[in-house]
Structures are given as C-alpha cells and as structure tokens.
Write a protein that holds these residues in place. Structure first.
Motif, short mmCIF file in Angstrom:
data_model
loop_
_atom_site.label_atom_id
_atom_site.label_comp_id
_atom_site.label_asym_id
_atom_site.label_seq_id
_atom_site.Cartn_x
_atom_site.Cartn_y
_atom_site.Cartn_z
N ASP A 89 0.64 -1.12 -0.12
CA ASP A 89 -0.27 0.02 0.07
C ASP A 89 0.96 1.30 0.06
O ASP A 89 2.09 1.29 0.19
CB ASP A 89 -0.80 0.04 1.35
CG ASP A 89 -1.97 -1.01 1.19
OD1 ASP A 89 -2.25 -1.61 0.01
OD2 ASP A 89 -2.34 -1.44 2.18
N VAL A 90 0.09 2.21 -0.74
CA VAL A 90 1.00 3.59 -0.35
C VAL A 90 0.88 4.06 1.09
O VAL A 90 -0.42 3.98 1.63
CB VAL A 90 0.20 4.50 -1.40
CG1 VAL A 90 0.93 6.33 -1.15
CG2 VAL A 90 0.46 4.10 -2.85
N VAL A 91 1.82 4.73 1.47
CA VAL A 91 1.76 4.95 3.10
C VAL A 91 3.04 6.30 3.08
O VAL A 91 3.51 6.60 2.08
CB VAL A 91 2.57 4.05 3.96
CG1 VAL A 91 1.50 2.82 4.06
CG2 VAL A 91 3.93 3.53 3.43
N ARG A 92 2.47 7.12 4.06
CA ARG A 92 3.40 8.21 4.47
C ARG A 92 4.79 7.95 4.61
O ARG A 92 5.23 7.21 5.26
CB ARG A 92 2.71 9.23 5.59
CG ARG A 92 3.17 10.31 5.64
CD ARG A 92 2.68 11.13 6.65
NE ARG A 92 1.14 11.16 6.90
CZ ARG A 92 0.53 12.24 5.78
NH1 ARG A 92 1.24 13.19 5.27
NH2 ARG A 92 -0.72 12.42 5.98
N TYR A 93 5.63 8.98 4.02
CA TYR A 93 6.98 9.02 4.07
C TYR A 93 7.30 9.62 5.39
O TYR A 93 7.48 11.05 5.21
CB TYR A 93 7.71 9.16 2.78
CG TYR A 93 9.12 9.19 2.97
CD1 TYR A 93 9.82 7.93 2.74
CD2 TYR A 93 9.99 10.22 2.71
CE1 TYR A 93 11.28 7.89 2.70
CE2 TYR A 93 11.31 10.28 2.72
CZ TYR A 93 12.18 8.95 2.61
OH TYR A 93 13.41 9.01 2.57
N TYR A 94 7.74 8.92 6.49
CA TYR A 94 8.11 9.58 7.56
C TYR A 94 6.77 10.75 8.10
O TYR A 94 5.73 10.40 7.61
CB TYR A 94 9.46 10.42 7.48
CG TYR A 94 10.46 9.42 7.63
CD1 TYR A 94 10.94 8.42 8.46
CD2 TYR A 94 11.14 9.01 6.41
CE1 TYR A 94 11.93 7.70 8.54
CE2 TYR A 94 12.26 7.96 6.40
CZ TYR A 94 12.57 7.27 7.63
OH TYR A 94 13.59 6.37 7.24
N ASP A 95 7.28 11.77 8.59
CA ASP A 95 6.17 12.64 8.91
C ASP A 95 6.11 14.04 8.09
O ASP A 95 6.34 15.10 8.39
CB ASP A 95 6.41 13.31 10.38
CG ASP A 95 5.06 13.80 10.97
OD1 ASP A 95 4.15 13.90 10.34
OD2 ASP A 95 5.27 14.82 11.95
N ASN A 96 5.79 13.65 6.80
CA ASN A 96 5.60 14.89 5.99
C ASN A 96 4.47 14.41 4.87
O ASN A 96 3.77 13.34 4.91
CB ASN A 96 6.89 15.13 5.22
CG ASN A 96 7.51 13.95 4.49
OD1 ASN A 96 6.89 13.26 3.38
ND2 ASN A 96 8.66 13.45 4.92
N ASN A 97 4.50 15.34 3.61
CA ASN A 97 3.20 15.13 2.79
C ASN A 97 3.73 14.20 1.49
O ASN A 97 3.08 14.31 0.36
CB ASN A 97 2.93 16.50 2.38
CG ASN A 97 2.10 17.02 3.58
OD1 ASN A 97 1.39 16.39 4.15
ND2 ASN A 97 2.12 18.15 3.44
#
Length: 331
Positions: A89-97
């Motif tokens: 699945d597509v998931v957030r890369y660390y804490d950014n957009n």
C-alpha cells in the motif's frame, strides 16, 4: 583537513524529464510500477541523471551523486524493485506529505545490482562519484517482513542485502553515504543497539570507499551514538539545521569519527541559504567541539532534496559549494 561539498542525494526530477515521464506514464512520480521500465522511460531517467550530474558540476560540488531520479519510493526504492519484494500500500514517508509504496519482503534478499547499474552509468559522467544507499535500520522501519520471522533476523538480512549491493559498486565510487533517518525518528530499543551497530559495520566492511552514516530530523540518542562510534565508519553525520545544539553536545561528550558530515543546508525549506550562512555553520561546529582537526568535513544538506522545486534545489547546490569555498579561503 579537507572540506567536501556534497549532498544526500534523492533529487527532484528536472522539469523536462518530469514532463516526458508524464507523457509516457501519465505520472511524473511513480513511473516505476514493478521495476521494469520501457526503453522510453529508461531513456527519460538517463536524461535526468545526466542533467542532475551536470547541475552538481555546474554548482561546483566536490563529490557528485547519481541523483536517484528513479527512486520513486525514496529510501525504500532498493527493496521495491527487488524480485522477492511486493510493493504494498501507499503509506506516508516519515512525517511529511510525501508517500511511498510499502515494500513487503516475501523472499530472500539477494543482491540484484540495481544500484550498481545506476552508479556505473553515473561514473561515465563524473570522476568524483558518491553513492547513496538507505541504511539497514531505516529499511526495517520502512518495510514489512514476511520472510525472516523476527526483527533481528530481518535487520541482519537487510544488512547482508545492502552489503552485497555495495560490494557490487564500481571502483569509481569514492564515498558511500548511508542514510539512516529512522535512527532518530524511530530509534531502536537499547537492547538492539549492538545489532544496529553490527548491521552498519557489515555495510561498511563491504567496500574500500569511505562510508558516511548520516542521520537527520534531529539528533541521535547518547547510547546509540556511542555504539555507532564502534562501527569504524569514516564519518558520522550531524543535522545542524534541526538539532545543532544537541549534535554538538554529542560530540563534546562522546567524541566522533575521524571525519564528520554536517547538514548545513535545509533540504526541505525553499529559502536558499546565503554562502555566509553555510560557512558560519561549518565554522561554528568546529569552534564548538573539543577536537576540530577532522580528516574530512562533508558539507551537505541535512536531508534528501526531492522535497524542493528544481530551481530552489539548484540554488541550494550553488550556495553550499560557495559556502565551503569561503571556509577554505579563510583557512
């Protein structure tokens, strides 16, 4: 002491090549669906590499990276294109957009030469080549394991995989920059510190090039920093943009390697630093630590650079090189 202006890689795709990829795939990012590119897509990435190397040379950087234009999944890329990994699945890369496809490891991680092939192509464009690889611990944080069965075995498997990749690098590689942001953002428990140290030591032992372990988005914990000093890497990296006081404290209290990498340009902010700012940050660090006669000081943006528009990215390269030149002239 030598100052080396360089970067942490993962650059934004130049506008012309991004437009070409949109024409070919309907997307400018994520053109790699399963690691198999058409001839036209491969040609677009080749052109992007040539432009990114040229931009670094025009800016006056001392050590040039391949640019990692193909790394649509950022640090997860080497896994996402592996035959024994399923792109999840597509998931957030660390804490950014930014987002990436989560790699799901379903079989043994054997060296496949993907990174070496890109570096061999880049070696034809420059004689001062620096490789960029994800660190084994950060890959455990970004990926999901369905093969190795435990966090310890997974870390060991990733270390062996990366060591095999690094061992296959062309002789033209002078430096290997190992990016380990997860050591700061999701640090390992104390009882895993030795395993993390050994994993990085395995990558370091796979090459005769100088290995630099660079973390960012903050400073390492004290115990983990002390363990990393036992890896025999050429340099440890410190983020002077996000955590300058904390990083200096670590070096004051525990020392560091014979060389250091200093993140002196903000890799995520479009505001371009003045060369004087870069020079001041480099000088401030050396004046703040007890032993400042390092073998090499690698001056770099604190993070990857794909967050930036192309124009800001190129301007920051120039500011970085000019700032390093100011320090060298002053000495």
């Amino acid at each position: 002491m030598e100052h080396v202006a360089t970067t942490a890689g993962l650059f934004p795709i130049p506008d012309a090549q991004r437009g070409r990829l949109v024409d070919l795939t309907g997307r400018g990012k994520g053109a790699l669906i399963d690691g198999d590119e058409s001839a036209d897509v491969a040609a677009a990435y080749d052109a992007a590499r040539e432009r990114l190397v040229a931009a670094q040379r025009e800016a006056g950087l001392d050590r040039v990276v391949e640019g990692q234009a193909r790394w649509d999944d950022m640090l997860a890329h080497p896994l996402c294109v592996h035959e024994n990994v399923r792109a999840g699945d597509v998931v957030r890369y660390y804490d950014n957009n930014n987002f990436y496809r989560e790699p799901v490891v379903t079989g043994p991680l054997t060296e496949d030469g993907d990174l070496a092939a890109d570096l061999s192509a880049a070696a034809r464009l420059t004689d001062s080549l620096q490789a960029v690889v994800p660190g084994p611990y950060s890959l455990t944080d970004l990926a999901r394991d369905e093969q190795y069965g435990s966090s310890a075995a997974f870390l060991d498997g990733l270390a062996d995989f990366l060591a095999g990749e690094v061992d296959a690098f062309p002789d033209a590689v002078d430096t290997v920059l190992v990016l380990e942001p997860s050591l700061v953002t999701s640090p390992p428990d104390d009882d895993a510190h030795v395993r993390v140290r050994d994993a990085l030591a395995a990558v370091n032992a796979a090459t005769d090039a100088d290995v630099v372990v660079h973390t960012y988005w903050g400073a390492l914990g004290e115990k983990l920093h002390a363990h990393l000093l036992d890896t025999d890497v050429a340099a440890l990296g410190y983020d002077l943009v996000s955590a300058h006081e904390e990083c200096v404290y670590l070096v004051q209290e525990y020392g560091t390697a014979d060389s250091v990498a200093l993140g002196v340009v903000d890799g995520q902010n479009t505001r371009v630093e003045a060369p004087e700012t870069v020079a001041d940050r480099l000088s401030w660090f050396r004046e703040s630590v007890p032993v400042s006669d390092f073998e090499t000081v690698y001056a770099t943006p604190n993070t990857e650079l794909f967050y930036l528009p192309v124009s800001a990215f190129e301007d920051k390269l120039g500011a970085l090189a000019a700032g390093v030149e100011r320090v060298e002239v002053a000495e």
